[in-house]
Scaffold this active site. Sequence first.
Site, PDB file in Angstrom:
ATOM      1  N   THR A 199      -0.585   7.657  -0.884  1.00 55.81           N
ATOM      2  CA  THR A 199      -1.911   7.623  -1.532  1.00 55.81           C
ATOM      3  C   THR A 199      -2.814   6.519  -1.007  1.00 55.81           C
ATOM      4  O   THR A 199      -4.023   6.520  -1.281  1.00 55.81           O
ATOM      5  CB  THR A 199      -1.737   7.399  -3.044  1.00 55.81           C
ATOM      6  OG1 THR A 199      -1.147   6.087  -3.231  1.00 55.81           O
ATOM      7  CG2 THR A 199      -0.823   8.446  -3.668  1.00 55.81           C
ATOM      8  N   ASP A 254       4.595  -4.333  10.394  1.00 57.25           N
ATOM      9  CA  ASP A 254       5.699  -3.899  11.259  1.00 57.25           C
ATOM     10  C   ASP A 254       5.628  -4.603  12.615  1.00 57.25           C
ATOM     11  O   ASP A 254       6.654  -5.011  13.160  1.00 57.25           O
ATOM     12  CB  ASP A 254       5.651  -2.386  11.470  1.00 57.25           C
ATOM     13  CG  ASP A 254       6.205  -1.628  10.268  1.00 57.25           C
ATOM     14  OD1 ASP A 254       6.786  -2.277   9.373  1.00 57.25           O
ATOM     15  OD2 ASP A 254       6.047  -0.400  10.223  1.00 57.25           O
ATOM     16  N   ARG A 266       0.856  -1.178   0.000  1.00 62.09           N
ATOM     17  CA  ARG A 266       0.000   0.000   0.000  1.00 62.09           C
ATOM     18  C   ARG A 266       0.897   1.234   0.000  1.00 62.09           C
ATOM     19  O   ARG A 266       1.754   1.380   0.864  1.00 62.09           O
ATOM     20  CB  ARG A 266      -0.866  -0.043   1.262  1.00 62.09           C
ATOM     21  CG  ARG A 266      -1.909   1.007   1.315  1.00 62.09           C
ATOM     22  CD  ARG A 266      -2.830   0.743   2.495  1.00 62.09           C
ATOM     23  NE  ARG A 266      -2.410   1.441   3.693  1.00 62.09           N
ATOM     24  CZ  ARG A 266      -3.253   2.044   4.518  1.00 62.09           C
ATOM     25  NH1 ARG A 266      -4.549   2.018   4.269  1.00 62.09           N
ATOM     26  NH2 ARG A 266      -2.819   2.647   5.589  1.00 62.09           N
TER      27      ARG A 266
HETATM   28  C1  PRP Z   1      -1.199  -3.414   4.912  1.00 62.15           C
HETATM   29  C2  PRP Z   1      -2.087  -4.590   5.219  1.00 62.15           C
HETATM   30  C3  PRP Z   1      -2.918  -4.726   3.971  1.00 62.15           C
HETATM   31  C4  PRP Z   1      -3.122  -3.286   3.581  1.00 62.15           C
HETATM   32  C5  PRP Z   1      -4.485  -2.836   4.025  1.00 62.15           C
HETATM   33  O1  PRP Z   1      -0.138  -3.816   4.130  1.00 62.15           O
HETATM   34  O2  PRP Z   1      -1.400  -5.765   5.548  1.00 62.15           O
HETATM   35  O3  PRP Z   1      -2.276  -5.456   2.939  1.00 62.15           O
HETATM   36  O4  PRP Z   1      -2.106  -2.523   4.231  1.00 62.15           O
HETATM   37  O5  PRP Z   1      -4.756  -1.571   3.601  1.00 62.15           O
HETATM   38  P1  PRP Z   1      -5.807  -1.251   2.444  1.00 62.15           P
HETATM   39  O6  PRP Z   1      -7.056  -2.016   2.771  1.00 62.15           O
HETATM   40  O7  PRP Z   1      -5.996   0.229   2.566  1.00 62.15           O
HETATM   41  O8  PRP Z   1      -5.220  -1.655   1.140  1.00 62.15           O
HETATM   42  P2  PRP Z   1       1.083  -2.882   3.642  1.00 62.15           P
HETATM   43  O9  PRP Z   1       0.892  -2.525   2.205  1.00 62.15           O
HETATM   44  O10 PRP Z   1       1.276  -1.763   4.602  1.00 62.15           O
HETATM   45  O11 PRP Z   1       2.327  -3.839   3.614  1.00 62.15           O
HETATM   46  P3  PRP Z   1       3.016  -4.841   4.627  1.00 62.15           P
HETATM   47  O12 PRP Z   1       2.066  -5.990   4.808  1.00 62.15           O
HETATM   48  O13 PRP Z   1       4.256  -5.199   3.901  1.00 62.15           O
HETATM   49  O14 PRP Z   1       3.301  -4.132   5.920  1.00 62.15           O
HETATM   50  N1  URA Z   2      -2.423  -1.417   7.189  1.00 60.04           N
HETATM   51  C1  URA Z   2      -2.125  -1.676   8.488  1.00 60.04           C
HETATM   52  O1  URA Z   2      -1.201  -2.451   8.771  1.00 60.04           O
HETATM   53  N2  URA Z   2      -2.866  -1.086   9.438  1.00 60.04           N
HETATM   54  C2  URA Z   2      -3.887  -0.273   9.152  1.00 60.04           C
HETATM   55  O2  URA Z   2      -4.554   0.231  10.087  1.00 60.04           O
HETATM   56  C3  URA Z   2      -4.183  -0.018   7.808  1.00 60.04           C
HETATM   57  C4  URA Z   2      -3.433  -0.612   6.840  1.00 60.04           C
END
Ligand code: PRP
Ligand code: URA
Length: 211
Positions: free
Chosen positions: A111, A206, A107
């Site tokens: 944005t 994280d 994500r």
């Molecule tokens: C986080 C989470 C989802 C996404 C959710 O991942 O694990 O995949 O954000 O947000 P959304 O519904 O607005 O798309 P992130 O892209 O931060 O990556 P990560 O799992 O590598 O931390």
């Molecule tokens: N991704 C996360 O890990 N936490 C949130 O609250 C939203 C997106």
Amino acid sequence: MSSERSGLTVLDHPLVRVELSVLRDVSTGTDGFRSSLNRLAELLFMEATRHFETVPVRVKTPLVETTGAVLARKVVLVPILRAGLGLLDGMLDLLPGAVVAHLGIARNEETACPEPYYAKLPACLPEAEVIVLDPMLATGGSACEALKQLKAVGAKRLTMVTVLSCPQGVAAVQEAHPDVKIITGVVDEGLNEKNYIVPGLGDAGDRYFGT
Ligand code: PRP
Ligand code: URA
């Protein structure tokens, strides 16, 4: 115990509420976060597989022959990298023979738009029960992107498993993919100005990976 409406199941269960409180707690460290997410994965997986068909098989016990059951279809687990990996081990404990596919979707921090970066998908998707794993359903952008990619290669029986969701994310998935069942531990209040779920648990990736 679950409450279900229009393809959305909220697993309202005392053990789920207890584990969610551990995940939400800012003082929970990486080890506690991992083990709690693992237990939640098992609880959610029981609900996500409830509708799966079985076929009868003959089983010989030490005493007689009787009728048992095997799953009618292969099960493919699709964690969305990275945080989706946090739900994988608990599910594989319950179904060690599941196929595992991977989708990398990040994500964008500015944005909140999904940016796909990796895909490794098996050929059996069209015949399989496919479960997409991601602890967080925030704007729904990542989930919708994953479901789009899976449908593009023929996946038909799709379930989305998420630990924390919010009304905006649920609505986005239901709008774009009304055929997909959503299983979640809770629907939180909403999103803050940075598109984080509130009250939420922070950044799931994280906290799970200790980064
Ligand atoms: C986080 C989470 C989802 C996404 C959710 O991942 O694990 O995949 O954000 O947000 P959304 O519904 O607005 O798309 P992130 O892209 O931060 O990556 P990560 O799992 O590598 O931390
Ligand atoms: N991704 C996360 O890990 N936490 C949130 O609250 C939203 C997106």
